[in-house]
Design an enzyme around this catalytic site. Structure first.
Site, PDB file in Angstrom:
ATOM      1  N   LYS A  10       4.543  -5.123 -56.746  1.00  0.00           N
ATOM      2  CA  LYS A  10       5.480  -5.838 -57.623  1.00  0.00           C
ATOM      3  C   LYS A  10       6.720  -4.973 -57.770  1.00  0.00           C
ATOM      4  O   LYS A  10       6.642  -3.750 -57.609  1.00  0.00           O
ATOM      5  CB  LYS A  10       4.843  -6.068 -58.997  1.00  0.00           C
ATOM      6  CG  LYS A  10       5.489  -7.173 -59.802  1.00  0.00           C
ATOM      7  CD  LYS A  10       4.947  -8.548 -59.462  1.00  0.00           C
ATOM      8  CE  LYS A  10       5.755  -9.646 -60.116  1.00  0.00           C
ATOM      9  NZ  LYS A  10       5.154 -10.961 -59.907  1.00  0.00           N
TER      10      LYS A  10
ATOM     11  N   ASP B 256      10.204 -13.919 -58.681  1.00  0.00           N
ATOM     12  CA  ASP B 256       9.473 -13.963 -59.956  1.00  0.00           C
ATOM     13  C   ASP B 256      10.547 -14.325 -60.987  1.00  0.00           C
ATOM     14  O   ASP B 256      11.586 -14.904 -60.612  1.00  0.00           O
ATOM     15  CB  ASP B 256       8.805 -12.602 -60.254  1.00  0.00           C
ATOM     16  CG  ASP B 256       7.829 -12.654 -61.433  1.00  0.00           C
ATOM     17  OD1 ASP B 256       6.723 -13.188 -61.269  1.00  0.00           O
ATOM     18  OD2 ASP B 256       8.174 -12.199 -62.535  1.00  0.00           O
TER      19      ASP B 256
HETATM   20  P1  NDP Z   1      11.929 -18.293 -63.933  1.00  0.00           P
HETATM   21  O1  NDP Z   1      12.888 -17.182 -64.079  1.00  0.00           O
HETATM   22  O2  NDP Z   1      12.205 -19.385 -62.987  1.00  0.00           O
HETATM   23  O3  NDP Z   1      11.674 -18.960 -65.367  1.00  0.00           O
HETATM   24  C1  NDP Z   1      11.205 -18.203 -66.441  1.00  0.00           C
HETATM   25  C2  NDP Z   1      11.163 -19.089 -67.669  1.00  0.00           C
HETATM   26  O4  NDP Z   1      10.519 -18.376 -68.718  1.00  0.00           O
HETATM   27  C3  NDP Z   1      12.537 -19.443 -68.200  1.00  0.00           C
HETATM   28  O5  NDP Z   1      12.486 -20.680 -68.839  1.00  0.00           O
HETATM   29  C4  NDP Z   1      12.801 -18.313 -69.187  1.00  0.00           C
HETATM   30  O6  NDP Z   1      13.727 -18.649 -70.209  1.00  0.00           O
HETATM   31  C5  NDP Z   1      11.427 -18.108 -69.777  1.00  0.00           C
HETATM   32  N1  NDP Z   1      11.273 -16.723 -70.213  1.00  0.00           N
HETATM   33  C6  NDP Z   1      11.440 -15.603 -69.477  1.00  0.00           C
HETATM   34  N2  NDP Z   1      11.245 -14.507 -70.209  1.00  0.00           N
HETATM   35  C7  NDP Z   1      10.967 -14.949 -71.455  1.00  0.00           C
HETATM   36  C8  NDP Z   1      10.653 -14.299 -72.656  1.00  0.00           C
HETATM   37  N3  NDP Z   1      10.614 -12.956 -72.758  1.00  0.00           N
HETATM   38  N4  NDP Z   1      10.394 -15.094 -73.751  1.00  0.00           N
HETATM   39  C9  NDP Z   1      10.432 -16.441 -73.667  1.00  0.00           C
HETATM   40  N5  NDP Z   1      10.715 -17.103 -72.529  1.00  0.00           N
HETATM   41  C10 NDP Z   1      10.974 -16.375 -71.453  1.00  0.00           C
HETATM   42  O7  NDP Z   1      10.521 -17.598 -63.623  1.00  0.00           O
HETATM   43  P2  NDP Z   1       9.187 -18.265 -63.000  1.00  0.00           P
HETATM   44  O8  NDP Z   1       9.073 -19.671 -63.435  1.00  0.00           O
HETATM   45  O9  NDP Z   1       9.176 -17.919 -61.566  1.00  0.00           O
HETATM   46  O10 NDP Z   1       8.064 -17.373 -63.699  1.00  0.00           O
HETATM   47  C11 NDP Z   1       7.424 -17.755 -64.918  1.00  0.00           C
HETATM   48  C12 NDP Z   1       6.107 -17.009 -65.053  1.00  0.00           C
HETATM   49  O11 NDP Z   1       5.255 -17.350 -63.954  1.00  0.00           O
HETATM   50  C13 NDP Z   1       6.184 -15.475 -65.048  1.00  0.00           C
HETATM   51  O12 NDP Z   1       5.171 -14.954 -65.877  1.00  0.00           O
HETATM   52  C14 NDP Z   1       5.877 -15.132 -63.596  1.00  0.00           C
HETATM   53  O13 NDP Z   1       5.371 -13.807 -63.452  1.00  0.00           O
HETATM   54  C15 NDP Z   1       4.793 -16.171 -63.317  1.00  0.00           C
HETATM   55  N6  NDP Z   1       4.553 -16.434 -61.895  1.00  0.00           N
HETATM   56  C16 NDP Z   1       5.566 -16.878 -61.086  1.00  0.00           C
HETATM   57  C17 NDP Z   1       5.317 -17.128 -59.748  1.00  0.00           C
HETATM   58  C18 NDP Z   1       6.350 -17.726 -58.862  1.00  0.00           C
HETATM   59  O14 NDP Z   1       5.988 -18.115 -57.744  1.00  0.00           O
HETATM   60  N7  NDP Z   1       7.602 -17.863 -59.270  1.00  0.00           N
HETATM   61  C19 NDP Z   1       4.003 -16.852 -59.155  1.00  0.00           C
HETATM   62  C20 NDP Z   1       2.982 -16.479 -60.113  1.00  0.00           C
HETATM   63  C21 NDP Z   1       3.279 -16.262 -61.426  1.00  0.00           C
HETATM   64  P3  NDP Z   1      15.218 -18.076 -70.124  1.00  0.00           P
HETATM   65  O15 NDP Z   1      15.877 -18.862 -69.059  1.00  0.00           O
HETATM   66  O16 NDP Z   1      15.768 -18.310 -71.483  1.00  0.00           O
HETATM   67  O17 NDP Z   1      15.079 -16.621 -69.782  1.00  0.00           O
END
Ligand code: NDP
Length: 446
Positions: free
Chosen positions: A126, A166
């Protein structure tokens, strides 16, 4: 807590001070693995658990770049190469101001077991940076990505370490990172996944994590003769994972009533249908706006500074970030009738919340199993890159569904309790561990 777990954790905490997320991830695994290892002394003698909690390599570097005002900015870059026993390091890059060494170590540790569960030959890693893409121009994001890759390129490669996206790293960022890698190395290889379709990407990769989390929920529900059809679901986040979770729930006849971002959540009791989801995708992926704008557009309620877990629903899909459901929220979900939690995000439930799920014997799919669809399709992207031959949408989706089914069966195999309840935490931890541990035994003390 078991005294053996306590002893083990005391060492981990002393060796990795001030890394609470890493301690949390290791403890969750140690609690289920230590009793298992006691029954399998070969793992104990070879100190496999101690070894998998120690990264093979950590790279930390300076990322200097110039913003649009002509000022120099400095961020910190990381890559954690956690475990390569079953394949090259594989895992995403996170760009977010909360990124630090402990957060990335927790994610890398989870990734090792998750990648093993997919059945594909991928080790775990990571990386990322404390850079915040929010509010930055495309030009600034490009400058940052180019500087980041100028250092990272010497540590990665299609047979060594293959990063992906991510939080904060989507198609735009992967494009800039890939462009810089190609320019420095003068080679076109599958060194990153999540690439654009025209330049080596795989169909279904953007959808894979969200779709996979829904497929996993359906598999868990099947064991009870139930499904998501006609059911109300709460989803958090509004990024990549949340968007495609919503799309798949809609396709299967369920109704998603919430989405969120770091500022708050929206509640749309009529459901976020296809047209409204298209609005969200444009808002988040192109305009890079806030979820509150949805509430203004569709005249629904917006809860500033809150999380969606107080809304009554049959299923919950946490899809934003770590520790976004605490004990109280877990109790609230359950008292409102929630029967399924399928984690799109990594470690979104606190240890106390997990205890509540297990105590109430709901269907609980932990992230390392439920969200493994993303890295699984990244693995399929690597396969297609090696063959230099793309698969159709149907082919990739079929393989994704098959992988999620297999992960579910592995969890059932290792997590079934005498009373018939499936503890998916135990199932995923043991199921992911065995393959890595056996490979490490075979490869000697390295
Ligand atoms: P994105 O950046 O596309 O979206 C993240 C979302 O979560 C946004 O809506 C963001 O809001 C919100 N967010 C981020 N940090 C915080 C926080 N500290 N508190 C509240 N809301 C938060 O990321 P992904 O959708 O790719 O990832 C989401 C989750 O899924 C993560 O935990 C990631 O590790 C996990 N994941 C992702 C994979 C992938 O293929 N993308 C694979 C496996 C797991 P804002 O825009 O306001 O920051």
């Amino acid at each position: 807590m078991d005294s053996r777990v306590k002893q083990f954790m005391a060492k981990i905490e002393a060796k990795n001070p001030a890394e609470p997320e890493f301690h949390q991830a290791v403890m969750e695994v140690a609690e289920t693995l230590i009793p298992y290892i006691e029954e399998h002394p070969r793992y104990k003698h070879a100190k496999i658990l101690e070894r998998i909690a120690e990264p093979e390599r950590i790279i930390i570097f300076r990322v200097p770049w110039m913003n649009d005002k002509g000022e120099v900015e400095i961020n910190r870059g990381f890559r954690i190469e956690m475990n390569s026993a079953i394949g090259p390091y594989k895992g995403g890059l996170r760009f977010h101001p909360t990124v630090n060494l402990g957060v990335l170590k927790f994610l890398a540790f989870e990734q090792v077991l998750k990648n093993s569960l997919t059945t594909l030959p991928m080790g775990g890693g990571k990386g990322g940076s404390d850079f915040d893409p929010k509010g930055k121009s495309d030009n600034e994001v490009m400058k940052f990505c180019q500087s980041f890759m100028t250092e990272l390129n010497r540590h990665i490669g299609p047979n060594t370490d293959i990063p992906a996206g991510d939080i904060g790293v989507g198609g735009r960022e992967i494009g800039f990172l890939f462009g810089q890698y190609k320019r420095i190395k003068n080679e076109f290889t599958g060194v990153l996944t999540g690439k654009g379709l025209e330049w080596g990407g795989s169909l279904i990769r953007p959808e894979a994590t969200g779709y996979g989390a829904v497929y996993f929920a359906e598999e868990m529900l099947k064991t009870k003769g139930d499904s998501l059809k006609g059911k109300t679901c709460v989803v958090s986040g509004s990024g990549n994972v949340a968007q495609y979770t919503t799309e798949k729930i809609n396709e299967l006849g369920g109704k998603v009533v919430t989405l969120s971002d770091s500022a708050g959540f929206i509640y749309d009791p009529k459901g976020i249908d296809k047209e409204k989801l298209a609005y969200i995708m444009e808002l988040k992926n192109i305009k890079r706006g806030r979820i509150s704008e949805y509430a203004e557009r569709y005249g629904v309620e917006y809860f500033n500074g809150e999380r969606p877990w107080k809304i009554k629903a049959f299923a919950a899909f946490p899809s934003a970030t770590q520790n976004e459901i605490n004990e109280e929220e877990a109790r609230l979900l359950i008292s409102n009738g929630c029967k399924v939690v399928s984690e799109g995000a990594n470690m979104p439930s606190s240890p106390e919340a997990i205890e509540v799920y297990l105590e109430h014997k709901i269907l609980y799919g932990p992230g390392k199993a439920a969200n493994a669809g993303g890295v699984a399709v990244s693995g399929l992207e690597m396969t297609q890159n090696s063959m230099r031959l793309p698969w159709s949408r149907e082919e990739v989706d079929r393989r994704l569904q098959e992988i999620m089914k297999n992960i579910h069966s592995t969890c059932v195999k290792h997590g079934s309790e005498e009373n018939g309840y499936v503890n998916y935490v135990k199932g995923a931890n043991i199921g992911g561990f065995v393959k890595v541990a056996d490979a490490m035994l075979a490869q000697g003390i390295v």
